[in-house]
Design an enzyme around this catalytic site. Sequence first.
Site, PDB file in Angstrom:
ATOM      1  CG  PHE A   9       0.177   9.085  -4.936  1.00 62.72           C
ATOM      2  CD1 PHE A   9       1.544   9.346  -4.917  1.00 62.72           C
ATOM      3  CD2 PHE A   9      -0.609   9.634  -3.957  1.00 62.72           C
ATOM      4  CE1 PHE A   9       2.101  10.133  -3.931  1.00 62.72           C
ATOM      5  CE2 PHE A   9      -0.055  10.420  -2.959  1.00 62.72           C
ATOM      6  CZ  PHE A   9       1.301  10.669  -2.947  1.00 62.72           C
ATOM      7  CD1 TRP A  42      -1.427   1.336  -5.990  1.00 67.46           C
ATOM      8  CD2 TRP A  42      -1.718   3.192  -4.788  1.00 67.46           C
ATOM      9  NE1 TRP A  42      -2.438   2.059  -6.578  1.00 67.46           N
ATOM     10  CE2 TRP A  42      -2.638   3.205  -5.858  1.00 67.46           C
ATOM     11  CE3 TRP A  42      -1.719   4.263  -3.897  1.00 67.46           C
ATOM     12  CZ2 TRP A  42      -3.549   4.236  -6.049  1.00 67.46           C
ATOM     13  CZ3 TRP A  42      -2.617   5.299  -4.090  1.00 67.46           C
ATOM     14  CH2 TRP A  42      -3.520   5.271  -5.154  1.00 67.46           C
ATOM     15  CG  HIS A  43       0.417   6.103  -1.375  1.00 71.16           C
ATOM     16  ND1 HIS A  43       0.076   4.959  -0.688  1.00 71.16           N
ATOM     17  CD2 HIS A  43      -0.664   6.913  -1.309  1.00 71.16           C
ATOM     18  CE1 HIS A  43      -1.148   5.091  -0.215  1.00 71.16           C
ATOM     19  NE2 HIS A  43      -1.634   6.255  -0.587  1.00 71.16           N
ATOM     20  N   GLY A  44       3.989   5.675  -4.343  1.00 67.50           N
ATOM     21  CA  GLY A  44       5.051   6.309  -5.112  1.00 67.50           C
ATOM     22  C   GLY A  44       6.350   5.544  -5.042  1.00 67.50           C
ATOM     23  CB  SER A 103      -0.913  -0.034   1.224  1.00 64.27           C
ATOM     24  OG  SER A 103      -1.620   1.157   1.314  1.00 64.27           O
TER      25      SER A 103
END
Lengths: 487, 320
Positions: free
Chosen positions: A487, A325-327, A322
Amino acid sequence: MLFNSFEFLLFLPAVFVLYWFVFQRSLRNQNLLVLLVSYLFYGWWDWRFLSLIVISSVLDFWAGREIERSDSSSRKKNFLILSMVVNLGFLGFFKYYNFFIESFADLIAQFGMSPNFSTLKIVLPVGISFYTFQTMSYTIDIYRGKLKASQDPIAFFAFVSFFPQLVAGPIERATNLLPQFYEKRTFNQQNAIDGMRQILWGFFKKIAIADMASPFVSHIFNNVDTIPSGGLVIGAILFAFQIYGDFSGYSDIAIGTSRLFGFNLMQNFAFPYFSRDIAEFWRRWHISLSTWFRDYLYIPLGGSRGSQGIQLRNIFAIFLVSGFWHGANWTFVFWGALNALYFLPSFFMKKNRKNLDVVAQNRWYPTIKELFQMGITFGLTVFAWIFFRAESIQDAFHYIYSMLTGNLTNFTSNMFENVREYNNFKYTFLFIFILLGVEWIQRRKQHGLEDIFDKIPIVRRGLYFVLAIIIILFISNEATSFIYFQF
Amino acid sequence: MKGFLLCTFIYGLLFLSICYGLSFMADKGLKRSTNNDHQTWNMIVEGEINAELLVAGSSRAMRLIDPKILEDKTGLDSYNLGMEGARLRSQLARWDSYLAYNKPPRVIIQTVDLMSMGHAETVFKKQQYLPFLSDNNIYDHLKLVDNRLFLDRYFPLYKYHGYMDEFKEGLRLYAGQSPSIKHTEYKGFEAKDKSWNREFKQMTDTLKRGYLLHPDELIEEGFEILDDMIKDCRKRNIQLVLVFTPQYSGFTDLQVQTDSLVMGFEQLGKESNVHFINYVYDPICSDTTYFYNAMHLNRKGATVFTEQLAKDLMTKGILD
């Protein structure tokens, strides 16, 4: 196209009129309109990357049908793998290629070698993480037999590119959104009016909270060495509200806009800063992503079954992925790991599902205990946000060190004198106060303005006008992008 | 659907009415303001200036030329229309509105320099224009600088976004309260009691000799505007004097364009039969005790310079 732009102010009513007054007779035409305006909406930013959405849509439409049509399980699996590889391949190349190259080079350098890998100048296509996950849910659900493959390419393409939620979510499940493209939509006045309210609340959160906090947050995070420790605490708290206002504001506008067109999207934020523990926070923050990972990663890995080691692995997997996933930065991975650590004690004490209801469910005010729990949870979240906001892990630790080694009550009046929006500082806090007040009153509802003060219409209408005037008076000269676009 | 559209229409109408009302009140209030940003504009649109000798230009007019000294030396009623940070395009907005509402002056001293000749990317100090955007004499020039200004003009209240202090001040004044901001100008002139500091040294440390402030094609736009001003003056029988006000010699050395610009002004003066007085090579420019920064004289410098200017206007027979 940005929601908070002049272009969108013209775009939305124009699409609304075409949708309900010109194309209302034919579902297929309505879907075609949605598809075309969604491509226009996305192409406004950069039309070249439309090709990625088209390729992804074509592939998944075809793969979905092949998975459904195949009798052999290995053939089904092959098509699923093909879909996953292509979708994750796009994501991996555009979002993570340079990160992996640089990280690999750093790793090799640890062993005394000096590799000569070159990185590429890659532009990250806006919203790629969102629509990629949305289309993957489609093929996975067909593979699992939970969904029928779409036979209507226009409806499917419109589902993938649906403009309100295309670039920053909510990440819709095919099982929820796709069937809505098959059924004739009828205009529901109550839904549309409430959608307008939600749009208004979303704009308030974006403009009066996120955009107002943004210059102060940037100033503080860019000048850690000169800002007193009390100021660094303010910076971290302001960032917590900036990211909440920005992202949940976008979700509110997206959900509200969808309702104008007869679509219902899932709730993405449920007043997360009133959470009493971290588990509750994650049930209320970016719900569409958390549940995506729960259903497509955590549960397939075994979820909360198996040995404690397996459970521990699964929890870390979901939080680390998770975060990632953001960056493409270790800061996001660290942020995920930190949240996993926060979550573990309540999980192993089997208290992670303790707070399933809304805080102070039948009361106006929280108890002292609840207030304490919310304060602790908010504090932990704010601490983790420092890693999310910092440019590197070293920067984050430097920020924390500077914050904790100084006098936390140390502020200076000229802390923000170099910030152009200096005069807005007091308003930023006033608007945060309004946000918290309204959301506390509304914490049992779907969004901040749903049926608010429904027994005192004059107050309700007055609030709408006050919010709208605040938006007009504080909107930025340039339409500012949303944080989650990256993102 | 009908109910929804009706509801949206009514809310929209009510909202627009409230915005119009608030905007109207703030505008009205600011039109009573005596602060530096609005007083000169208010006097212009009310036709209250009617000076015989008018000074126009940027901050290098506003802070360098004292109308009191001009009045004492020339006997002509004077006013300084100088505007901080204004390029010629914005100066033209003030020029046009002045001539629309006031008696034409006998003489206009128009200051010129490299900065003013450049092209403006944004409307500088937009707050000064807020109550006047419905005035075409002003708006027509500003929209050429910022093509999104139509939103400020036509969408009620939107023009006050980012200008909460002005909005509040406008409402306060509309409600009859006294101004919260002090007025410090005398007839548009605002002297600075500041001394030379390290600012210029810091700037030169980061710059190399010969850097250009504005590309030549942008300066051409400035000359076109000056040409329009000259024609306008001729039509109205106003004597125009172009004055290149003093700037610190060290700064002039950095600008390779200065010499060609001076030649351009001289040529324009000759061709148009307009006086051009150049102070950019005057001895005052080498003495930092007269400056507070490279482009602006302090009070002491402004006094010395204005006396010199008045003397030159008289000796050259410009005021005859």
